[in-house]
Design a protein around this motif. Structure first.
Motif, PDB file in Angstrom:
ATOM      1  N   PHE A 128       0.913  -1.297  -0.155  1.00 15.21           N
ATOM      2  CA  PHE A 128      -0.015   0.151  -0.054  1.00 15.21           C
ATOM      3  C   PHE A 128       1.014   1.081  -0.003  1.00 15.21           C
ATOM      4  O   PHE A 128       1.530   1.449   0.729  1.00 15.21           O
ATOM      5  N   ASN A 129       0.782   2.046  -1.235  1.00 12.09           N
ATOM      6  CA  ASN A 129       1.676   3.251  -1.038  1.00 12.09           C
ATOM      7  C   ASN A 129       1.277   4.499  -0.643  1.00 12.09           C
ATOM      8  O   ASN A 129       0.242   5.053  -0.894  1.00 12.09           O
ATOM      9  N   ALA A 130       2.057   4.627   0.333  1.00  8.71           N
ATOM     10  CA  ALA A 130       1.593   6.056   1.262  1.00  8.71           C
ATOM     11  C   ALA A 130       3.004   6.743   1.624  1.00  8.71           C
ATOM     12  O   ALA A 130       4.110   6.341   1.701  1.00  8.71           O
ATOM     13  N   GLY A 131       2.729   8.242   1.676  1.00 10.90           N
ATOM     14  CA  GLY A 131       3.777   8.911   2.043  1.00 10.90           C
ATOM     15  C   GLY A 131       3.541  10.336   2.262  1.00 10.90           C
ATOM     16  O   GLY A 131       2.062  10.792   2.081  1.00 10.90           O
ATOM     17  N   ALA A 132       4.221  11.214   2.659  1.00  6.40           N
ATOM     18  CA  ALA A 132       3.905  12.599   2.994  1.00  6.40           C
ATOM     19  C   ALA A 132       5.109  13.401   2.756  1.00  6.40           C
ATOM     20  O   ALA A 132       5.996  13.114   2.946  1.00  6.40           O
ATOM     21  N   PHE A 133       4.726  14.691   2.485  1.00  4.92           N
ATOM     22  CA  PHE A 133       5.671  15.705   2.032  1.00  4.92           C
ATOM     23  C   PHE A 133       5.366  17.063   2.300  1.00  4.92           C
ATOM     24  O   PHE A 133       4.370  17.295   2.161  1.00  4.92           O
ATOM     25  N   ILE A 134       6.228  17.646   3.194  1.00  2.75           N
ATOM     26  CA  ILE A 134       5.796  19.078   3.280  1.00  2.75           C
ATOM     27  C   ILE A 134       7.320  19.865   3.417  1.00  2.75           C
ATOM     28  O   ILE A 134       8.294  19.275   4.065  1.00  2.75           O
ATOM     29  N   ARG A 135       7.476  20.924   2.951  1.00  2.00           N
ATOM     30  CA  ARG A 135       8.817  21.623   2.626  1.00  2.00           C
ATOM     31  C   ARG A 135       8.575  23.151   2.814  1.00  2.00           C
ATOM     32  O   ARG A 135       7.616  23.782   2.255  1.00  2.00           O
ATOM     33  N   ASN A 136       9.633  23.678   3.867  1.00  2.56           N
ATOM     34  CA  ASN A 136       9.305  25.116   4.203  1.00  2.56           C
ATOM     35  C   ASN A 136       8.234  25.575   4.846  1.00  2.56           C
ATOM     36  O   ASN A 136       7.735  26.621   4.575  1.00  2.56           O
ATOM     37  N   ALA A 137       7.618  24.604   5.523  1.00  2.50           N
ATOM     38  CA  ALA A 137       6.543  25.105   6.537  1.00  2.50           C
ATOM     39  C   ALA A 137       7.161  25.875   7.695  1.00  2.50           C
ATOM     40  O   ALA A 137       8.373  25.256   7.999  1.00  2.50           O
ATOM     41  N   LYS A 138       6.630  26.871   8.041  1.00  2.00           N
ATOM     42  CA  LYS A 138       7.414  27.788   9.091  1.00  2.00           C
ATOM     43  C   LYS A 138       7.030  27.335  10.492  1.00  2.00           C
ATOM     44  O   LYS A 138       5.621  27.516  10.796  1.00  2.00           O
ATOM     45  N   ILE A 139       7.829  26.960  11.363  1.00  2.00           N
ATOM     46  CA  ILE A 139       7.272  26.516  12.740  1.00  2.00           C
ATOM     47  C   ILE A 139       8.100  27.123  13.673  1.00  2.00           C
ATOM     48  O   ILE A 139       9.320  27.667  13.382  1.00  2.00           O
ATOM     49  N   ARG A 140       7.837  26.943  14.975  1.00  2.00           N
ATOM     50  CA  ARG A 140       8.463  27.389  16.151  1.00  2.00           C
ATOM     51  C   ARG A 140       8.357  26.279  17.080  1.00  2.00           C
ATOM     52  O   ARG A 140       7.188  26.096  17.470  1.00  2.00           O
ATOM     53  N   TYR A 141       9.695  25.803  17.497  1.00  2.00           N
ATOM     54  CA  TYR A 141       9.188  24.626  18.752  1.00  2.00           C
ATOM     55  C   TYR A 141       9.999  25.085  19.969  1.00  2.00           C
ATOM     56  O   TYR A 141      11.108  25.783  20.065  1.00  2.00           O
ATOM     57  N   GLU A 142       9.378  24.592  21.144  1.00  2.00           N
ATOM     58  CA  GLU A 142       9.998  25.115  22.438  1.00  2.00           C
ATOM     59  C   GLU A 142      10.869  23.999  22.932  1.00  2.00           C
ATOM     60  O   GLU A 142      11.667  24.094  23.621  1.00  2.00           O
ATOM     61  N   LEU A 143      10.590  22.779  22.520  1.00  2.00           N
ATOM     62  CA  LEU A 143      11.218  21.603  22.999  1.00  2.00           C
ATOM     63  C   LEU A 143      11.538  20.658  21.865  1.00  2.00           C
ATOM     64  O   LEU A 143      10.688  20.109  21.000  1.00  2.00           O
ATOM     65  N   GLY A 144      12.911  20.139  21.496  1.00  2.00           N
ATOM     66  CA  GLY A 144      12.947  19.034  20.635  1.00  2.00           C
ATOM     67  C   GLY A 144      13.870  18.098  21.393  1.00  2.00           C
ATOM     68  O   GLY A 144      14.823  18.371  21.987  1.00  2.00           O
ATOM     69  N   LYS A 145      13.308  16.909  20.796  1.00  2.00           N
ATOM     70  CA  LYS A 145      14.125  15.612  21.731  1.00  2.00           C
ATOM     71  C   LYS A 145      14.351  14.790  20.748  1.00  2.00           C
ATOM     72  O   LYS A 145      13.521  14.229  19.966  1.00  2.00           O
ATOM     73  N   VAL A 146      15.550  14.083  20.968  1.00  2.00           N
ATOM     74  CA  VAL A 146      15.708  12.817  20.147  1.00  2.00           C
ATOM     75  C   VAL A 146      15.887  11.538  21.260  1.00  2.00           C
ATOM     76  O   VAL A 146      16.392  11.928  22.179  1.00  2.00           O
ATOM     77  N   VAL A 147      15.259  10.681  20.897  1.00  2.00           N
ATOM     78  CA  VAL A 147      15.171   9.454  22.029  1.00  2.00           C
ATOM     79  C   VAL A 147      16.173   8.478  21.614  1.00  2.00           C
ATOM     80  O   VAL A 147      16.465   8.018  20.312  1.00  2.00           O
ATOM     81  N   ASP A 148      16.607   7.839  22.609  1.00  2.00           N
ATOM     82  CA  ASP A 148      17.707   6.947  22.491  1.00  2.00           C
ATOM     83  C   ASP A 148      17.358   5.621  22.241  1.00  2.00           C
ATOM     84  O   ASP A 148      17.183   4.829  23.092  1.00  2.00           O
ATOM     85  N   ASP A 149      16.880   5.288  20.850  1.00  2.00           N
ATOM     86  CA  ASP A 149      16.386   3.856  20.799  1.00  2.00           C
ATOM     87  C   ASP A 149      16.751   3.891  19.170  1.00  2.00           C
ATOM     88  O   ASP A 149      16.489   4.893  18.312  1.00  2.00           O
ATOM     89  N   THR A 150      17.222   2.693  18.595  1.00  2.00           N
ATOM     90  CA  THR A 150      17.714   2.769  17.220  1.00  2.00           C
ATOM     91  C   THR A 150      16.709   2.003  16.246  1.00  2.00           C
ATOM     92  O   THR A 150      16.483   0.835  16.741  1.00  2.00           O
ATOM     93  N   PRO A 151      16.240   2.448  15.159  1.00  2.00           N
ATOM     94  CA  PRO A 151      16.239   3.935  14.606  1.00  2.00           C
ATOM     95  C   PRO A 151      15.703   4.912  15.723  1.00  2.00           C
ATOM     96  O   PRO A 151      14.891   4.570  16.320  1.00  2.00           O
TER      97      PRO A 151
END
Ligand SMILES: [Zn+2]
Lengths: 236, 116
Positions: B41-64
């Protein structure tokens, strides 16, 4: 039969490498015949997924890599007139349809080609291929029937043979096969894996099961006012 | 791009927080997926140059890795991130490359718009 000479050949595809798979051999044959060839490539394949692991490119560096590959491929195919049309990969179907038709129309008006190579609508699999095929067919349909360039389309959907039958035009490109291989190799970011696999099979003495490096094949695309006219199957 | 190094990537995510930034977010299984395998089932999403502002960014230690950006009124997240780099234009490029080297997801953050 020998490949007929043309006033001008116009090739229109959306992605760098579409042309190497589809028309590299015939482009080289036209070059040998002294026929002028223009290739309009609509995008730079910006959305190519193959970045390698470990990666050799990023989403942002890929377009420039593919631009260089396209230029090198056109050298291998001896296509002197390459037009990069500046659209973005995977967005062609979302552009204004009339704008796309006009893009093709202006190329036709400028170059006055006697034959155009593109994709066959509804049998071209990728959304960009389909959108390109629709625009090209529509632009050609608006030209008076008596002066219309011939329109030949590549089709590779799984149902092609069952529904369209054998290709109408089959071109033996064995004599220029090496140039086709060079063109495919030029698109290394897309084809390196496939070309290595092919070389391995040949090294191991397994003949290629398909003749995909020896022939190029096309279907005549008929306009609504041409339906019912007989299509002669030819081999060059 | 290099394989994700959690501490470095976390610092980079912090450096774009509370700023107006442009994002590129993309997921795909390829335009040919259902051509090669009709069961896909072919699905995907794409957004480019949406302007946002985030207060918290987090990377979780789990691979990937999974990466989440918390905004005033919502969220952006990506899963499957394996590689990253800060490119020569100061843009944070993150990607998830599958076992054959094909891009499966991209999340990119920049203070200036990405090209077209
Ligand atoms: Zn293509």
């Amino acid at each position: 039969m020998t490949l007929p000479s043309e006033r001008h050949v116009l090739i229109i595809f959306p992605h760098p490498d579409d042309e190497a798979f589809s028309v590299a051999g015939i482009a080289r044959l036209y070059h040998q015949m002294g026929v002028p060839v223009t290739y309009a490539c609509l995008t730079l394949g910006e959305m190519g997924r193959n970045l390698g692991n470990p990666p050799f490119a990023t989403r942002e560096s890929l377009p420039e890599i593919r631009r260089q590959e396209l230029i090198a491929a056109c050298e291998a195919m001896a296509i002197p007139d390459l037009r990069m049309m500046g659209l973005r990969d995977k967005t062609i179907e979302f552009e204004d349809d009339e704008k796309m038709v006009q893009l093709v129309t202006s190329l036709i008006e400028e170059l006055n080609p006697s034959v155009i190579y593109s994709f066959y609508p509804r049998y071209a699999v990728h959304p960009d291929h389909e959108a390109t095929a629709r625009a090209v067919k529509e632009a050609v349909s608006r030209i008076d029937k008596t002066v219309r360039p011939r329109l030949l389309g590549c089709a590779f959907a799984n149902n092609t043979l069952a529904e369209l039958g054998e290709p109408h035009v089959i071109v033996n490109i064995e004599s220029v096969k090496d140039y086709k291989v060079k063109a495919l190799q030029a698109h290394a970011s897309q084809t390196a894996w496939m070309m290595a696999e092919t070389a391995k099979r040949v090294d191991e003495g397994q003949p290629m099961s398909e003749s995909w490096l020896n022939i190029e094949k096309f279907y005549v695309i008929q306009q609504p006012d041409e339906l019912g006219e007989p299509i002669q199957r030819v081999q060059y | 791009m290099k394989e994700v190094h959690i501490e470095t990537l976390q610092e980079l995510l912090n450096s774009f927080a509370n700023k107006d930034v442009y994002i590129h977010l993309e997921t795909t299984n390829g335009a040919y997926a259902s051509h090669f395998d009709t069961k896909v089932f072919n699905a995907g999403a794409f957004i480019r140059n949406a302007k946002i502002r985030y207060e918290l960014g987090k990377v979780v230690d789990d691979t990937p890795h999974r990466i989440g950006l918390k905004m005033e009124h919502g969220w952006v997240y990506a899963q499957g991130i394996t590689h990253y780099e800060l490119d020569e234009h100061g843009r944070l490029l993150m990607a998830g490359l599958d076992y054959t080297g094909k891009l499966a997801i991209a999340l990119q953050i920049s203070e200036t718009p990405f090209s077209y």
